[in-house]
Scaffold this motif. Sequence first.
Motif, mmCIF file in Angstrom:
data_model
loop_
_atom_site.group_PDB
_atom_site.id
_atom_site.type_symbol
_atom_site.label_atom_id
_atom_site.label_comp_id
_atom_site.label_asym_id
_atom_site.label_seq_id
_atom_site.Cartn_x
_atom_site.Cartn_y
_atom_site.Cartn_z
ATOM 1 N N LEU B 163 -41.537 27.470 -39.398
ATOM 2 C CA LEU B 163 -41.232 26.406 -38.437
ATOM 3 C C LEU B 163 -41.034 25.066 -39.126
ATOM 4 O O LEU B 163 -40.067 24.348 -38.857
ATOM 5 C CB LEU B 163 -42.328 26.299 -37.374
ATOM 6 N N GLY B 164 -41.957 24.739 -40.049
ATOM 7 C CA GLY B 164 -41.867 23.468 -40.771
ATOM 8 C C GLY B 164 -40.557 23.339 -41.523
ATOM 9 O O GLY B 164 -39.928 22.271 -41.545
ATOM 10 N N ILE B 165 -40.123 24.437 -42.109
ATOM 11 C CA ILE B 165 -38.890 24.435 -42.904
ATOM 12 C C ILE B 165 -37.669 24.289 -41.998
ATOM 13 O O ILE B 165 -36.766 23.501 -42.280
ATOM 14 C CB ILE B 165 -38.795 25.717 -43.746
ATOM 15 N N ILE B 166 -37.662 25.032 -40.898
ATOM 16 C CA ILE B 166 -36.516 24.953 -39.978
ATOM 17 C C ILE B 166 -36.459 23.564 -39.340
ATOM 18 O O ILE B 166 -35.375 22.984 -39.185
ATOM 19 C CB ILE B 166 -36.574 26.070 -38.907
ATOM 20 N N GLN B 167 -37.623 22.998 -39.008
ATOM 21 C CA GLN B 167 -37.677 21.640 -38.450
ATOM 22 C C GLN B 167 -36.978 20.673 -39.396
ATOM 23 O O GLN B 167 -36.193 19.816 -38.965
ATOM 24 C CB GLN B 167 -39.127 21.179 -38.255
ATOM 25 N N GLU B 168 -37.269 20.821 -40.675
ATOM 26 C CA GLU B 168 -36.661 19.937 -41.676
ATOM 27 C C GLU B 168 -35.163 20.185 -41.770
ATOM 28 O O GLU B 168 -34.359 19.246 -41.842
ATOM 29 C CB GLU B 168 -37.327 20.179 -43.042
ATOM 30 N N ALA B 169 -34.765 21.466 -41.722
ATOM 31 C CA ALA B 169 -33.348 21.826 -41.848
ATOM 32 C C ALA B 169 -32.520 21.264 -40.705
ATOM 33 O O ALA B 169 -31.386 20.830 -40.904
ATOM 34 C CB ALA B 169 -33.207 23.350 -41.924
ATOM 35 N N VAL B 170 -33.067 21.291 -39.478
ATOM 36 C CA VAL B 170 -32.277 20.842 -38.324
ATOM 37 C C VAL B 170 -32.623 19.410 -37.897
ATOM 38 O O VAL B 170 -31.992 18.873 -36.997
ATOM 39 C CB VAL B 170 -32.418 21.803 -37.115
ATOM 40 N N GLY B 171 -33.612 18.798 -38.544
ATOM 41 C CA GLY B 171 -33.971 17.416 -38.220
ATOM 42 C C GLY B 171 -34.729 17.293 -36.911
ATOM 43 O O GLY B 171 -34.449 16.434 -36.082
ATOM 44 N N LEU B 172 -35.712 18.174 -36.703
ATOM 45 C CA LEU B 172 -36.473 18.166 -35.451
ATOM 46 C C LEU B 172 -37.952 17.955 -35.752
ATOM 47 O O LEU B 172 -38.484 18.549 -36.668
ATOM 48 C CB LEU B 172 -36.281 19.512 -34.736
ATOM 49 N N GLU B 173 -38.627 17.084 -34.955
ATOM 50 C CA GLU B 173 -40.075 16.909 -35.123
ATOM 51 C C GLU B 173 -40.800 17.461 -33.929
ATOM 52 O O GLU B 173 -40.908 16.810 -32.895
ATOM 53 C CB GLU B 173 -40.391 15.416 -35.286
ATOM 54 N N LEU B 174 -41.284 18.684 -34.098
ATOM 55 C CA LEU B 174 -41.905 19.362 -32.962
ATOM 56 C C LEU B 174 -43.421 19.480 -33.176
ATOM 57 O O LEU B 174 -44.220 19.052 -32.348
ATOM 58 C CB LEU B 174 -41.273 20.754 -32.822
ATOM 59 N N LEU B 175 -43.774 20.068 -34.322
ATOM 60 C CA LEU B 175 -45.174 20.308 -34.624
ATOM 61 C C LEU B 175 -45.646 19.183 -35.544
ATOM 62 O O LEU B 175 -45.447 19.237 -36.752
ATOM 63 C CB LEU B 175 -45.335 21.671 -35.303
ATOM 64 N N THR B 176 -46.240 18.159 -34.946
ATOM 65 C CA THR B 176 -46.716 17.013 -35.742
ATOM 66 C C THR B 176 -48.245 16.986 -35.742
ATOM 67 O O THR B 176 -48.889 17.492 -34.823
ATOM 68 C CB THR B 176 -46.196 15.689 -35.154
ATOM 69 N N VAL B 177 -48.787 16.320 -36.770
ATOM 70 C CA VAL B 177 -50.255 16.274 -36.914
ATOM 71 C C VAL B 177 -50.884 15.424 -35.800
ATOM 72 O O VAL B 177 -52.020 15.656 -35.405
ATOM 73 C CB VAL B 177 -50.657 15.794 -38.339
ATOM 74 N N GLU B 178 -50.095 14.475 -35.265
ATOM 75 C CA GLU B 178 -50.627 13.643 -34.182
ATOM 76 C C GLU B 178 -50.832 14.476 -32.926
ATOM 77 O O GLU B 178 -51.829 14.347 -32.239
ATOM 78 C CB GLU B 178 -49.676 12.477 -33.847
ATOM 79 N N LYS B 179 -49.838 15.324 -32.625
ATOM 80 C CA LYS B 179 -49.903 16.111 -31.388
ATOM 81 C C LYS B 179 -50.742 17.372 -31.554
ATOM 82 O O LYS B 179 -51.373 17.835 -30.608
ATOM 83 C CB LYS B 179 -48.487 16.513 -30.943
ATOM 84 N N PHE B 180 -50.718 17.966 -32.746
ATOM 85 C CA PHE B 180 -51.381 19.266 -32.931
ATOM 86 C C PHE B 180 -52.225 19.284 -34.203
ATOM 87 O O PHE B 180 -51.907 20.008 -35.167
ATOM 88 C CB PHE B 180 -50.333 20.390 -32.973
#
Lengths: 230, 222
Positions: B163-180
Amino acid sequence: MAASDVKLLGTSPSPYVNRVQIALNLKSIEFEFLEETFGAKSELLLKSNPIHKKIPVMIHNDKPICESLIIVQYIDEVWTSGPTILPSDPYDRAMARFWAAFVEDKWYPTLKELRMAEGEEAKTAALEKLMEMMTLWEDAFAKCGKGKGFFGGECIGYLDIAFGSFLGWLKVTEEMLEIKLIDEAKTPGLAGWAERFCSHEAVKGVIPETEKLIELLKKFQAMAKAQSQN
Amino acid sequence: MAEPVKLFGVWASPFSWRVETALKLKGVKYEFIEEDLTNKSDLLVKYNPVHKKIPVLLHKGKPICESLVILEYIDETWKGISILPEDPYERAIARFWAKFIDEKCNHALWTACWSKDNEQEKAIEEACEFLKTLETQLKGNKFFGGETIGFVDIVANFIGFWLGIIQEAVGLELLTVEKFPNLCKWIDNYVNCPVIKANLPPRDELLAYFKARQQPPTGPKY
């Protein structure tokens, strides 16, 4: 074990609930059936299955277990003195689990697709897909059953329960669309199995009669239509 | 002499990775056969005629398909570290969460990463709800399995690494340390766990793999 130790939350027309009833019957486990009302989920259900809010939920010694096939495996692992539900050999277990997953992931969605298809083209396409799957099931029956009467061999097992619980809704589809999904000529293995399964002691009286299911389906369809028009 | 074990998979696939991890946990030697999913081998089609998908485990000449089915087979066949708990109730709980992650979470996360506009907004909302559920379920434990990794942790690998890698590849911030925060701590424990660390695909290669795709590979189960 006292009946109050085991509670089953569900509705009688649900094939998922039927799976658990059959497994409990097979092991001769007494249980209290708490029938949920359609369209109104009980406090107990919402508390016991907060994630999915779905039936069946089995409550054993006040601990809830959710998801029908997970419940069936739990029953098999806790009540070890009765007939075994999962095969003993790991490869046979893997085969049973594989085909049980096939029911959920591919077969039942296609059955629903056929029942809800609008127009001849959509119906024909769905029917073709489903008939291919029935051929796969006939092969699977030969391989898993190894020439005996059930997918589990001589006795009813995990895959019989996983697939057989859907025979009620299969018959509904056959009757409403005037087709034959299980055919003595094309799928003789399945035809014999279906009859044996439905007349088994643990299954008799669990799956509602086809007419009752059709009546319920028509009721739902009317309710859904009324809701969408409001 | 031990019967040969073969695994048909794809290096970038989180599904065949699950099986590799389980085999490594049990200390089982195996041969990995890399499949080209754009040109599936005759053997793959022969061993998985129903779905024609990876992973497929071949043991004693017999194929086993579907990653969760394979994981249970591995746990039942080889002694050593237990993947599933011993207690039937704990096993039921583990199976429940594995199913939740495999069927609901992964699908929502995949859609959130690869969809666009309105569809993506809706998918992100759904994915966040599922992540919140997992965040609560972790209850500050080191792993979903408790002190050591287990069935649920192996199945949650997509969240743990991909997930972290795909987030970086597509430019999406979904799983963040603030929220989770719990999930992020779990990811940290996960990728630093010796058997996991030694087995992960190279991060930069995986990032390049996903960046190179305008369209995602053919859906979550490829």
